[in-house]
Design a protein around this motif. Sequence first.
Motif, PDB file in Angstrom:
ATOM      1  N   ALA A  45      -9.882   1.010  -4.261  1.00 39.99           N
ATOM      2  CA  ALA A  45      -9.163  -0.182  -4.009  1.00 39.99           C
ATOM      3  C   ALA A  45     -10.257  -1.503  -4.540  1.00 39.99           C
ATOM      4  O   ALA A  45     -11.179  -1.415  -4.170  1.00 39.99           O
ATOM      5  CB  ALA A  45      -8.214  -0.300  -2.761  1.00 39.99           C
ATOM      6  N   VAL A  95       0.860  -1.421  -0.007  1.00 35.38           N
ATOM      7  CA  VAL A  95       0.563  -0.089   0.023  1.00 35.38           C
ATOM      8  C   VAL A  95       0.897   1.112   0.290  1.00 35.38           C
ATOM      9  O   VAL A  95       0.677   2.361  -0.957  1.00 35.38           O
ATOM     10  CB  VAL A  95      -0.766  -0.116   1.288  1.00 35.38           C
ATOM     11  N   PHE A 124      -4.980   2.694   1.422  1.00 39.48           N
ATOM     12  CA  PHE A 124      -4.356   3.286   0.096  1.00 39.48           C
ATOM     13  C   PHE A 124      -4.727   5.169  -0.281  1.00 39.48           C
ATOM     14  O   PHE A 124      -6.318   5.375  -0.004  1.00 39.48           O
ATOM     15  CB  PHE A 124      -5.000   2.130  -0.833  1.00 39.48           C
ATOM     16  N   ILE A 149      -5.174  -1.798   4.213  1.00 35.99           N
ATOM     17  CA  ILE A 149      -5.742  -1.306   2.912  1.00 35.99           C
ATOM     18  C   ILE A 149      -6.540   0.131   2.399  1.00 35.99           C
ATOM     19  O   ILE A 149      -6.327   0.596   1.536  1.00 35.99           O
ATOM     20  CB  ILE A 149      -6.420  -2.112   2.471  1.00 35.99           C
TER      21      ILE A 149
END
Lengths: 813, 366
Positions: free
Chosen positions: B80, B37, B75, B72
């Motif tokens: 994503a 990431v 990000f 995540i």
Amino acid sequence: MKLKSIKLHPFAGIRDKTIDFEDGVNVLCGPNEAGKSTIYHAILNGLLTTTSLTTTKVESEMGRFFPVGGGDVIRVDIELQDEDQKTIRIRKAWKKGNRQGSASLYLADNTEITDEEQVQQGIEDLLPVSAATLRTILLADQSGLHRTILEMEKEDGVRKELGDILRQNLMETGGVSVDRFRELLDGRYEAYYKRWDRSQDYPERNRGISNPYKTGTGKVLDAYYQKEQLRLDLADAKSFENELDALNKELSEWIGKQKERKEKFDKLQPLKKGISQRQLLEQRVETAKGKRKELLEISKGWPVMEDRIIQLKPKQDKLREKIEALIKEQKLSQNKQKAEQLQAKLKKLRDVRSRVEAAQKELKEAKEIDFEDVKQLRERRSEINNLNGQVEGARLTLRIISDSDKSIEFTESGKEGEKVKLSSGNSIEKIATGGFSLTIEGVDVVVYSGEGDLEKIVKELSSKKKDLQEKLKALDVDSAQSAESLAELYSQKLQNKNNEEKLYNSELDGKSEEDLKKELEELGDVDEVRSLEEVSEEIVKEKTELNSLSREADEAKEKLDKWKESFESVDDVIMELAEQSKSIKDISGEIEGLPELPEGFTSADEFVERVDEFDHKIRRADSLINEKKLEKTSKESNAPETSSEELEKMMEDAKADFERIHHEAETLANVRERTIELLESMDANTYSGLEENFLKWLRQMVGNRFNSVQMNGDLPTTFQTDDGRPLSYEILSHGTKDIVSLAWRFALTEYFLQEQAGFIVLDDPMVDMDPERREMASDVIEEFAGTHQVLVMTCHPEHAEQIKKNSSIIELF
Amino acid sequence: MKIFHTADHHLGLRFKNHPEASETLAQSRYKTLDVLVGMANEQNADIFAIAGDLFDRTGMKVSDIQRAVQAINKFEGNVALVLPGNHDYITEDSQLWDRFKKEAGENILVLDEKEAVDLTEYDLNAVVWPAPCHAKHSAENATGWVQGEEKDPDKVHIGIAHGSIEGVSPDFNQQYFPMVVRELNNTGVDIWLMGHTHITWPEKPGKKDIVFNPGTPEPDGFDCGHEGRAFLHNVAEDKSISTEILSTGTYRFRKMERSLNSASDMEKLLAEFGNENYNHTMLKLAVSGRLEPDLYEQWREKRHGIREAVLELKLDDSELRRKVTEEQIRKEFTEDSFPEQLLSSFSQSDEDELQMAYELIKEVQK
């Protein structure tokens, strides 16, 4: 090959010293550890240790020989003398550090070699025995035999016989205990193969992974179980994953379907009330429409029915009149029919009457013979036939011969007589039945066959015949047969007449023809009248029409009556009709505001039913989905810890481990088998000849101490003492043990050197011997030194003196 | 448009067959996700795409799901995309993905339906065509539905799928959502972001390639000997794709084979592990060759040095042997003695037996 000299410069504690050796015995005398072991190690390493050593090897093998006071080099020079008395020189120097040493070998022809590997190889090639043999037999630093024996006694406590010990000693030179080796092998074998059936290459008693041994298993079985367990785990994991996939798929499908169903249901459900109401109102409209239609019909039909009743009345009356007239005509037609029947009857009677008359006439004309007469005629003829038979049975032949012409009368009995003329000399022959009479010239000769009865029979026959003839005449017939047929004919005719008369009477039926004719006349003239059928037919036709009209009228009346029950007049009907029309309009307006039945449904009922069914299905599916979810949750909670992919890898590793361990085990098993084979063959005959030498040397040293030595094959088992007691090695005194050891060293040296010349180092061989034995031992050493160079090392000057004999003592310091 | 493309993280993998390193390896996978990431952010990627198997199994601990989502969530690009693979497959009642979605930030999109997803709401002129897995095993080609769908020519069409690819996956097999490159090329999609196969394909992406499989970012076994990798795809206005291969991950699984026939061979090998940095390496080392008995003993003493240098060592030196020659035997054992006779009785073909007998004799001799 003999040792000529050795130079240490420096080596261990010796800075620079050269020792020369002679053939025969060389006695080296010096304090323990100080000198004698240094010389021993200098010889050993000078011959057997390469100078090309790594740093660590220099340290481990030669480290202890470097001078304590300093210096990083040690040197040993050795001179050897070969069989041809030529000198071979060896120079070796070991230096600390990696492969820092150097070496030279000067061969008998003065060739010089300096490559360290080659130097070492060259030395070993020159030696009479292998390096290992040199180290373990010829240059043994102390009694290997002694050590072996001590070890053996310590280890297993088994009382071994001397011969076994000697043999084992040779087998184990180099410090490898056969027993320990066997133990190690067996231990390893067991460790690998416990509970494994090698012949089947499978767990013992077929106890595979489904029924595994829990304890006492060997490495092979462990590895096998490990591999198999993983195989099972893998199968479990795979089947779990597949089952879960299947369950998920099923669940997905259910949930998907359920979603669709709910969507559809959510669309339909809100319509349900409106559609039910619509249905109700539509039904009401339908009812109202039906009612309106009915009212319309009534309003139209009311005047029509009234009119119809009026119209039908005259038609009906006319028809009734016509039918009455026809019924009258029908009676006349019935008379006509009766007259026709009478006429026919009369005609028939006339016919029958004429046939009666004819039959009567025929009867009258026929000859009347009754069946009683015929019976008598038959009886008579039968009697005649019978008598005739009796007479016919007696036939006579008569020959008449006359000597002159004569006339005679011949009568066959029962027949007419005949005149017969006889001429002279001629003969006449006659045949008679029963008898005959012959009248010749007044003489009657009556002859009957048999005894007297025949005459009577002939007479009876004659009388019966006459009677028959009379009867036939009376009846006026020519034969009994004809009488019989006439009687038959008469009977038929009589019958015929009776039949016709009976018919006639039955036709009359108790009346007379006159009566009948009178009846006919009374019916009068009916020629102009129609037939009964014709009239009847017309009556039916008219009646049918009348019925139809009546029914029509009745129906009209009935309808009117019914209508009148509900309505007073047609006006009432029209008013009601208007009301209904209004009601229909109102409801229709209401319907317009309600939802329409969706496509695919034929009725509101069906719609409602389907929506309810949907509802029900959704509830049922919900509970089923919940059940499936529970099943899934419970399945997932029992999920194998490891995924099939990981298990697959683990199983591959376990498989490889098993293969490796199995291979190791098989290798070990092969080594073990080979060892067992080898030991068996070595036991049998490997060292033959060795023990004879041993006994030779032993006897020389013990004198008569042992009476005999018991032999087992080629090897001694027990020594026997003077008083006959068996003496095993353990109970020999130390001195005796030294003697045994020495004898064994000599025997072994001879065994290995064979015919070659060599050298042997003896390290304090007589420490524990009494002076008498020492004397004998030193004699034996001297004798042995006659063949092989002997280096005796001792720290006892008096022993040195005893051993040296003619040689000098090399003093070590 | 920049797409950071990764797959096959297998968070939750337990590494049971690597008992010594299992915990380290299991933890490293989470760290790698963090790192990826971070890389995507550094590269200013618009899309961070995980093409399946973010998780190793569906039964994940909540805390582990949270840990993954938190990574995540960091990000910084537009969206994503997370596709359920065959290990973390989606079902109608998936607790894993329900939890994941609950935890996920606004710009994380779980692609759990076979239906086009327009990314306009994420300020991207693109449409995603996902092929999520609904089971661990399936013979179904989950991309089958994509071809028949109408596609707006003004948008970038991104396919994302997980499964084996014929001719690419070494373990190609019909039960892992099988696909064929030729068919993928004909779906009308501009780029296919694939997952499942742990090796990188194509090895050198060309101009015409539209199907990409990055391989795992953190190797997970000896069948996956390369470094961890990810792709950075740059999709230009004209939809041409340039792809950069990024090295990722911490650990390596290496298989080595060495033949030792001299002291220098041995020293070289030992030195290699003494000098180079192997402490992130799982090593499967096969050693063969013939060494003088003393060298062989040295090897036995020193080989542990290799074990200490690596994270985990699977050493097979069963093919490394002592050089036991007839000469050697004569040098070491008295003629006619039992060891001499036993060792001399083995022929060349009995090498394993000779080695073992020698070793056992040495053991007794000590």
